[in-house]
Write an enzyme that holds these catalytic residues in place. Structure first.
Site, PDB file in Angstrom:
ATOM      1  N   GLY A  27       0.809  -1.088   0.101  1.00 59.81           N
ATOM      2  CA  GLY A  27       0.044  -0.010  -0.042  1.00 59.81           C
ATOM      3  C   GLY A  27       0.683   1.087   0.053  1.00 59.81           C
ATOM      4  O   GLY A  27       1.937   1.099  -0.358  1.00 59.81           O
ATOM      5  N   ASN A  28       0.004   2.299   0.195  1.00 58.77           N
ATOM      6  CA  ASN A  28       0.977   3.783   0.439  1.00 58.77           C
ATOM      7  C   ASN A  28       0.408   4.461   1.324  1.00 58.77           C
ATOM      8  O   ASN A  28      -0.575   4.154   2.050  1.00 58.77           O
ATOM      9  CB  ASN A  28       0.998   4.403  -0.967  1.00 58.77           C
ATOM     10  N   HIS A  29       0.879   5.648   1.675  1.00 63.46           N
ATOM     11  CA  HIS A  29       0.593   6.434   2.928  1.00 63.46           C
ATOM     12  C   HIS A  29      -0.434   7.478   2.621  1.00 63.46           C
ATOM     13  O   HIS A  29      -0.968   8.271   3.630  1.00 63.46           O
ATOM     14  CB  HIS A  29       1.693   7.184   3.369  1.00 63.46           C
TER      15      HIS A  29
END
Ligand code: CTP
Length: 408
Positions: A212-214
Site C-alpha cells: 500500500g502507500n501512505h
C-alpha cells in the site's frame, strides 16, 4: 459560522447519548443557541441537568411540565429551530420517524418541524444491519432528511462493527457544512457530473498482507466535498480510507485494489463532465495473491510484481472532447518537468503537482501545497494551506478550465 443559529437536538436512549454533551459544548463555543429534547430512556443515560447546564437552556422531555400546567409546544420548537439534529437516533425512534408515529415530544417535534432534519443513528451492529433499519433509513433519506452514517468500531455490547454514532466533531462538521454560505462563483458548476478518485490502493499479497502507500484520501474527499457544495453530482471512488464525506448526495464506491479501481472508473466515467483522479494508485501489484497466509518458514525470498493499468492514461485516451480530466503528480525530483510531461503523455486538461520536498505538505497530513498546470502550460503555485482550502483552489481552476473549454 454558527453564530445565532438555532440548533435543536433530539436525544434518544443509546449509550452514545454521552457524546452529545461534547457536541453541545462545541456548538455553544461556535455561538449557536442550543435546545434539547430527550426521550425518557435517554434520561437514564445522560441527565437532563448536564445538558441543560451545558446548553444554558431547559431540556424538555414531556408534553407538559411536572405540574401539568404548562404545555411544551412542539410546533413552536420545530419553528424555532434552524436545524433539527436527532442524535443518537435509536432503531426504535428511526422506525417511528419513518412511519409517522409520534408518541413522545421528540417525535411530535420531528413530524411538525419545518427545518432540515439531520439524523445520526447509533445501535448494535445486528440492529444496524437489519433490513427494517436499512429500509427505515432509506425512507427517512427519501423524505429529504440528512443521514450521518454510523461508524465502524467497538460497540457498547463489546462487539465490533458498524453502529457507533459518528463523533461529535463529525456531527459539527455536517452542521457547519449545512450552514456554509455558497459563494457567487459556486454556481457555475451546478448540475455537472464528476468522478473523483481518492485514497490509496491495497494490493493483496496474501489474505492478511498487502502493498500500500501512505495516502489518507483527505485531498480527494475534500475535492469531492467542494464539488458537491457547488451543486456538482459527485461519484467518489475511494480506496481504503477512514475519511468521510460531508455531503450525503455524494455517491461513494469503495474499492481495495488497483484493478478494482480501474473497473469502477471505467464503468463510471462515460457520463461525467469532470474527472479528478487524486487516488494514489499502486503502480505494481503481486503477480499472484497467495490463497493461504504465507508462513514464516524462510521459503519466501521475494514477491514477483506486474505493472497495474494506468487508469488516468487510459481515461485520457478514451475521454471525449467535452470531458475535463485532472490528474495528480507526486514527485520527488524535477517536479515541474515531470508533471508537464505527465500532463502531455496522459492527455490531461490539468495536473496538480505535489512535491514531497515541500515540508509539512503531502500524503497523510492535513496540509498541502500544490502547483497546478493547465494544458496551455499556465502554471499557478499556491501556498501551504489546509486540504479543504486547497480543494477550493483546485475546483476554482477546474471551473475556469471548464468555462474556457466550453467556449471552444
Ligand atoms: N494513476 C492512475 N493509475 C495508476 C497509477 C497512477 O490512474 N495505475 C494516476 C493517479 O491517480 C494520479 C496520476 O496517475 O492522478 C499520477 O500518479 P503518479 O504516481 O504521480 O504518476 P505515475 O503516472 O504513476 O508515474 P511515476 O510513478 O512514474 O511518476
Amino acid at each position: 459560522m454558527l453564530k445565532k443559529k438555532n440548533i435543536l437536538i433530539g436525544v434518544c436512549g443509546s449509550i452514545a447519548a454521552y457524546k452529545i454533551t461534547f457536541l453541545v459544548r462545541l456548538l455553544v463555543k461556535e455561538g449557536a443557541e442550543v435546545r434539547l429534547i430527550m426521550t425518557s430512556s435517554a434520561k437514564e443515560i445522560v441527565t437532563p441537568l448536564s445538558l441543560s447546564v451545558l446548553s444554558k437552556n431547559p431540556v424538555l422531555s414531556e408534553f407538559t411540565n411536572h405540574e401539568g400546567d404548562e404545555w411544551h409546544n412542539h410546533i413552536e420548537l420545530g419553528m424555532w429551530a434552524d436545524i433539527f439534529l436527532i442524535a443518537p437516533a435509536s432503531a426504535n425512534t428511526l422506525g417511528k420517524m419513518a412511519h409517522g408515529i409520534c408518541d413522545n415530544l421528540l417525535l411530535a417535534t420531528y413530524l411538525s418541524a419545518k427545518c432540515k432534519v439531520i439524523f445520526a443513528p447509533a445501535m448494535d451492529l445486528d440492529m444496524y444491519q437489519h433490513p427494517s433499519t436499512i429500509k427505515n433509513i432509506e425512507t427517512l433519506e427519501g423524505y429529504g432528511n440528512i443521514l450521518i452514517p454510523a461508524e465502524v468500531g467497538e460497540l457498547a455490547s463489546g462487539l465490533e462493527g458498524a453502529g457507533r454514532m459518528a463523533e461529535p466533531e463529525t456531527l459539527l462538521k455536517v452542521i457547519n457544512s449545512y450552514f456554509a454560505k455558497p459563494s457567487k462563483k459556486k454556481k457555475t458548476l451546478k448540475g455537472k457530473k464528476a468522478l473523483v478518485t481518492a485514497g490509496p490502493t491495497h494490493e493483496a499479497i496474501d489474505p492478511v498482507r498487502f502493498i500500500g502507500n501512505h495516502s489518507s484520501g483527505k485531498m480527494g474527499f475534500a475535492i469531492a466535498d467542494e464539488l458537491a457544495s457547488r451543486g456538482v453530482k459527485v461519484t467518489l471512488i475511494s480506496g481504503p480510507s477512514d475519511q468521510k464525506t460531508n455531503y450525503s448526495e455524494i455517491s461513494r464506491i469503495d474499492v481495495v485494489g488497483a484493478e478494482e479501481m480501474y473497473n469502477a472508473c471505467l464503468n463510471n466515467f462515460i457520463d461525467k463532465d469532470l474527472i479528478v483522479m487524486s487516488a494514489a494508485v499502486a503502480d505494481y501489484t503481486p503477480i499472484k495473491t497467495q490463497v493461504q497466509k504465507i508462513k514464516k518458514n524462510g521459503k519466501m525470498k521475494s514477491i514477483s510484481l506486474k505493472p497495474t493499468r494506468d487508469i488516468l492514461k487510459e481515461l485520457g485516451e478514451k475521454k471525449s472532447e467535452k470531458q475535463l480530466l485532472v490528474g495528480f503528480a507526486l514527485e520527488t525530483e524535477n517536479e515541474l518537468v515531470n508533471a508537464k510531461s505527465k500532463l502531455k503523455r496522459k492527455k490531461l486538461d490539468l495536473i496538480v503537482l505535489n512535491s514531497l520536498n515541500d515540508k509539512d505538505a503531502g500524503f497523510a497530513g492535513d496540509l498541502n501545497k500544490v502547483t497546478i498546470i493547465d494544458a496551455n502550460n499556465k502554471i499557478v503555485s499556491f501556498r501551504l494551506k489546509p486540504k479543504r482550502k486547497v480543494a477550493i483552489d483546485i475546483v476554482d481552476m477546474i471551473d475556469s478550465s471548464q468555462k474556457s473549454k466550453s467556449k471552444k
